[in-house]
Design a protein around this motif. Sequence first.
Motif, PDB file in Angstrom:
ATOM      1  N   GLN A  57       0.828  -1.127  -0.169  1.00  9.29           N
ATOM      2  CA  GLN A  57       0.102   0.070  -0.018  1.00  9.29           C
ATOM      3  C   GLN A  57       1.066   1.247  -0.027  1.00  9.29           C
ATOM      4  O   GLN A  57       2.245   1.214   0.527  1.00  9.29           O
ATOM      5  CB  GLN A  57      -1.019   0.085   1.205  1.00  9.29           C
ATOM      6  CG  GLN A  57      -1.962  -1.029   1.264  1.00  9.29           C
ATOM      7  CD  GLN A  57      -2.674  -0.966   2.481  1.00  9.29           C
ATOM      8  OE1 GLN A  57      -2.101  -0.658   3.725  1.00  9.29           O
ATOM      9  NE2 GLN A  57      -3.801  -1.859   2.681  1.00  9.29           N
ATOM     10  N   ASP A  58       0.388   2.371  -0.397  1.00  8.22           N
ATOM     11  CA  ASP A  58       0.763   3.614  -0.154  1.00  8.22           C
ATOM     12  C   ASP A  58      -0.015   4.198   0.927  1.00  8.22           C
ATOM     13  O   ASP A  58      -1.266   4.376   0.599  1.00  8.22           O
ATOM     14  CB  ASP A  58       0.676   4.487  -1.517  1.00  8.22           C
ATOM     15  CG  ASP A  58       1.895   4.132  -2.517  1.00  8.22           C
ATOM     16  OD1 ASP A  58       3.052   3.914  -2.259  1.00  8.22           O
ATOM     17  OD2 ASP A  58       1.527   4.328  -3.825  1.00  8.22           O
ATOM     18  N   SER A  60      -0.701   7.414   3.135  1.00  6.11           N
ATOM     19  CA  SER A  60      -0.577   9.033   3.419  1.00  6.11           C
ATOM     20  C   SER A  60      -1.397   9.380   4.755  1.00  6.11           C
ATOM     21  O   SER A  60      -2.094   8.701   5.107  1.00  6.11           O
ATOM     22  CB  SER A  60      -0.792   9.738   2.157  1.00  6.11           C
ATOM     23  OG  SER A  60      -2.339   9.655   1.841  1.00  6.11           O
ATOM     24  N   VAL A  67      -4.451   7.251   5.177  1.00  6.96           N
ATOM     25  CA  VAL A  67      -5.125   7.094   3.878  1.00  6.96           C
ATOM     26  C   VAL A  67      -4.341   6.014   3.030  1.00  6.96           C
ATOM     27  O   VAL A  67      -3.304   6.247   2.684  1.00  6.96           O
ATOM     28  CB  VAL A  67      -5.390   8.205   3.179  1.00  6.96           C
ATOM     29  CG1 VAL A  67      -6.040   7.947   1.668  1.00  6.96           C
ATOM     30  CG2 VAL A  67      -6.028   9.409   3.934  1.00  6.96           C
ATOM     31  N   ARG A  68      -4.857   4.719   3.017  1.00  7.85           N
ATOM     32  CA  ARG A  68      -4.283   3.496   2.398  1.00  7.85           C
ATOM     33  C   ARG A  68      -4.791   3.484   1.007  1.00  7.85           C
ATOM     34  O   ARG A  68      -5.989   3.379   0.646  1.00  7.85           O
ATOM     35  CB  ARG A  68      -4.595   2.279   3.238  1.00  7.85           C
ATOM     36  CG  ARG A  68      -3.821   2.331   4.458  1.00  7.85           C
ATOM     37  CD  ARG A  68      -4.493   1.106   5.354  1.00  7.85           C
ATOM     38  NE  ARG A  68      -3.704   1.292   6.795  1.00  7.85           N
ATOM     39  CZ  ARG A  68      -2.650   0.503   7.117  1.00  7.85           C
ATOM     40  NH1 ARG A  68      -1.686  -0.081   6.109  1.00  7.85           N
ATOM     41  NH2 ARG A  68      -2.075   0.772   8.469  1.00  7.85           N
ATOM     42  N   THR A  69      -3.837   3.329   0.131  1.00  2.00           N
ATOM     43  CA  THR A  69      -3.899   3.236  -1.382  1.00  2.00           C
ATOM     44  C   THR A  69      -3.223   1.645  -1.674  1.00  2.00           C
ATOM     45  O   THR A  69      -2.001   1.794  -1.525  1.00  2.00           O
ATOM     46  CB  THR A  69      -3.560   4.374  -2.228  1.00  2.00           C
ATOM     47  OG1 THR A  69      -4.411   5.610  -1.926  1.00  2.00           O
ATOM     48  CG2 THR A  69      -3.932   4.146  -3.699  1.00  2.00           C
ATOM     49  N   PHE A  70      -3.977   0.879  -2.413  1.00  2.00           N
ATOM     50  CA  PHE A  70      -3.340  -0.211  -2.696  1.00  2.00           C
ATOM     51  C   PHE A  70      -2.477   0.143  -3.919  1.00  2.00           C
ATOM     52  O   PHE A  70      -2.678   0.867  -4.808  1.00  2.00           O
ATOM     53  CB  PHE A  70      -4.256  -1.362  -3.517  1.00  2.00           C
ATOM     54  CG  PHE A  70      -3.784  -2.492  -4.071  1.00  2.00           C
ATOM     55  CD1 PHE A  70      -3.194  -3.532  -3.067  1.00  2.00           C
ATOM     56  CD2 PHE A  70      -3.620  -2.775  -5.290  1.00  2.00           C
ATOM     57  CE1 PHE A  70      -2.748  -4.595  -3.434  1.00  2.00           C
ATOM     58  CE2 PHE A  70      -3.111  -4.032  -5.806  1.00  2.00           C
ATOM     59  CZ  PHE A  70      -2.575  -4.881  -4.896  1.00  2.00           C
ATOM     60  N   ALA A  71      -1.178  -0.423  -3.826  1.00  2.00           N
ATOM     61  CA  ALA A  71       0.016  -0.124  -4.925  1.00  2.00           C
ATOM     62  C   ALA A  71       0.660  -1.367  -5.263  1.00  2.00           C
ATOM     63  O   ALA A  71       1.612  -1.104  -6.024  1.00  2.00           O
ATOM     64  CB  ALA A  71       1.130   0.677  -3.804  1.00  2.00           C
TER      65      ALA A  71
END
Length: 311
Positions: A57-58, A60, A67-71
């Motif tokens: 994840q990325d 921030s 705030v987790r974003t799949f990377a």
Amino acid sequence: MSTSSMTVPAGLKMARKHGASFGDDRLWRWLTFSPALGLMLLLSVLPLVNLLISSFQDISWADGSAVRTFAGLSSYHALAADTLFAAGLANTFIFAFAAVAGQMVLGLGLALLSSKVTRGRVLYRAIFILPILIPGIVIGAIWKLMLNYDFGLVNQGLALLGIMPQDWLGAPETALLSVIMVDIWHWTPFCFLLFLAGLESLPQDVFEAARIDGASAWQEFFHVTLPLIIPTIVVTFAFRLVLAFKVFDEVYLLTSGGPGTATEVVSFTLYQRFFTEDRIGYGSAMSIAVIFIVSLLLVIALSARRQAAAS
């Protein structure tokens, strides 16, 4: 004669009784062990799983929350191009194997000498283990003063011998060597204690037989002591290698990874990624890679120990 009227042998009754007792004891052991096992899983496995998930994840921060974003595998792909991580990994391997080799040689030598001493052995052993009792922050302060270019005791001693002073912690050629020497001074007592325990547990009749056969001190060491203490050597090497691979405090206090990347180690790189750059996802991927490398080294060391024990 009916089956119900047959007499059950006393031995069979006893076996059944002991079998039931064994089953009850086994169940009781599992019931008493399960809380500790659950706590261990909670404190070790769950953080590792969270670290693994974060590595994909990325992460921030917004309004005080993550705030987790799949990377995907982007963080792992970035590791191959990270020159700082590559330098830290190379320095860590050099540091770990050089420091542990020095500690093993000195620790075994001190243990052999101490095992031969009868008078004052408690005093000698207390002196030998003093460095391991000193806190890391104090060690950093002591050696930063001793290795100081202008007024350090090391350079003052070299001046008495007519040797020019060296910038031990500020020159790329000597910075990593200086940290290795400090780590050897700090952790040799650990190896000394394990080797001493191993030497004192060896059977003495083997040594008496070697002396009766006319073996010299060197022959006794190479043909009797060393083969018997190989399992202890392997275990000590595995423990120290894993601990040396995680070095941080000595590097942080003495050089902060400099000059340049001369003393950059993996633990310090991780510290920078997590706390200085706030790259949680990338730092998690780097942590997983380091855990894999350390686990691989531990498996190799334990396999070598089993082979040494079997031979």
